[in-house]
Design a protein around this motif. Structure first.
Motif, PDB file in Angstrom:
ATOM      1  N   ASP A   1     -17.941  -1.529   9.191  1.00  0.00           N
ATOM      2  CA  ASP A   1     -16.903  -0.918  10.001  1.00  0.00           C
ATOM      3  C   ASP A   1     -16.079  -1.981  10.714  1.00  0.00           C
ATOM      4  O   ASP A   1     -16.617  -2.862  11.367  1.00  0.00           O
TER       5      ASP A   1
ATOM      6  N   VAL B   1       0.642   4.335  -2.796  1.00  0.00           N
ATOM      7  CA  VAL B   1       0.509   5.766  -2.496  1.00  0.00           C
ATOM      8  C   VAL B   1       1.637   6.535  -3.164  1.00  0.00           C
ATOM      9  O   VAL B   1       1.421   7.603  -3.747  1.00  0.00           O
TER      10      VAL B   1
ATOM     11  N   SER C   1     -12.993  -0.870  12.338  1.00  0.00           N
ATOM     12  CA  SER C   1     -11.934   0.032  12.782  1.00  0.00           C
ATOM     13  C   SER C   1     -11.041  -0.578  13.853  1.00  0.00           C
ATOM     14  O   SER C   1      -9.908  -0.139  14.040  1.00  0.00           O
TER      15      SER C   1
ATOM     16  N   GLY D   1       0.177  11.252   0.664  1.00  0.00           N
ATOM     17  CA  GLY D   1      -1.011  10.627   1.232  1.00  0.00           C
ATOM     18  C   GLY D   1      -0.598   9.470   2.104  1.00  0.00           C
ATOM     19  O   GLY D   1       0.577   9.311   2.440  1.00  0.00           O
ATOM     20  N   TYR D   2      -1.553   8.660   2.447  1.00  0.00           N
ATOM     21  CA  TYR D   2      -1.294   7.492   3.270  1.00  0.00           C
ATOM     22  C   TYR D   2      -2.330   6.432   2.914  1.00  0.00           C
ATOM     23  O   TYR D   2      -3.418   6.753   2.438  1.00  0.00           O
ATOM     24  N   PRO D   3      -1.983   5.175   3.131  1.00  0.00           N
ATOM     25  CA  PRO D   3      -2.921   4.106   2.795  1.00  0.00           C
ATOM     26  C   PRO D   3      -4.192   4.192   3.636  1.00  0.00           C
ATOM     27  O   PRO D   3      -4.142   4.444   4.834  1.00  0.00           O
ATOM     28  N   ALA D   4      -5.316   3.986   2.985  1.00  0.00           N
ATOM     29  CA  ALA D   4      -6.594   3.944   3.701  1.00  0.00           C
ATOM     30  C   ALA D   4      -6.670   2.649   4.490  1.00  0.00           C
ATOM     31  O   ALA D   4      -6.216   1.605   4.043  1.00  0.00           O
ATOM     32  N   VAL D   5      -7.244   2.720   5.670  1.00  0.00           N
ATOM     33  CA  VAL D   5      -7.383   1.517   6.490  1.00  0.00           C
ATOM     34  C   VAL D   5      -8.843   1.171   6.761  1.00  0.00           C
ATOM     35  O   VAL D   5      -9.131   0.174   7.390  1.00  0.00           O
ATOM     36  N   ASP D   6      -9.761   2.015   6.294  1.00  0.00           N
ATOM     37  CA  ASP D   6     -11.179   1.692   6.443  1.00  0.00           C
ATOM     38  C   ASP D   6     -11.960   2.368   5.324  1.00  0.00           C
ATOM     39  O   ASP D   6     -11.404   3.060   4.484  1.00  0.00           O
ATOM     40  N   TYR D   7     -13.251   2.175   5.328  1.00  0.00           N
ATOM     41  CA  TYR D   7     -14.094   2.730   4.274  1.00  0.00           C
ATOM     42  C   TYR D   7     -14.234   4.241   4.387  1.00  0.00           C
ATOM     43  O   TYR D   7     -14.377   4.935   3.407  1.00  0.00           O
ATOM     44  N   GLY D   8     -14.247   4.763   5.596  1.00  0.00           N
ATOM     45  CA  GLY D   8     -14.391   6.197   5.800  1.00  0.00           C
ATOM     46  C   GLY D   8     -15.696   6.747   5.254  1.00  0.00           C
ATOM     47  O   GLY D   8     -15.789   7.910   4.913  1.00  0.00           O
TER      48      GLY D   8
ATOM     49  N   ARG E   1       0.809  -1.215   0.000  1.00  0.00           N
ATOM     50  CA  ARG E   1       0.000   0.000   0.000  1.00  0.00           C
ATOM     51  C   ARG E   1       0.847   1.273   0.000  1.00  0.00           C
ATOM     52  O   ARG E   1       0.481   2.261  -0.620  1.00  0.00           O
TER      53      ARG E   1
END
Length: 70
Positions: free
Chosen positions: A47, A23, A49, A31-38, A19
């Motif tokens: 969820d 990026v 988290s 940026g940074y890798p997403a870790v959830d759907y947000g 990841r």
């Protein structure tokens, strides 16, 4: 054979995704890798988290694939 129904297959694929490299390649590291759907309330049923993302490890991914017959 529906591979995505096997949790081991999904984990193996997830483990083999770098990841941080994505990026870097996609947005030059800004940026940074997403870790959830947000996605707020719409994503609530999905969820997770409290779960830790899988660490990048191609070797571990290959071992998981081998364990399920690949």
């Amino acid at each position: 054979r529906n591979l995505f129904r096997a949790p081991e297959f999904r984990q193996a694929i997830s483990t083999m995704i770098d990841r941080d490299a994505l990026v870097q390649a996609a947005v030059g590291g800004l940026g940074y890798p997403a870790v959830d759907y947000g996605g707020g309330e719409a994503a609530a049923p999905f969820d997770a988290s409290e779960l830790e993302p899988f660490e990048f490890s191609p070797e571990a991914g290959l071992e998981l694939l081998a364990s399920i017959g690949f």
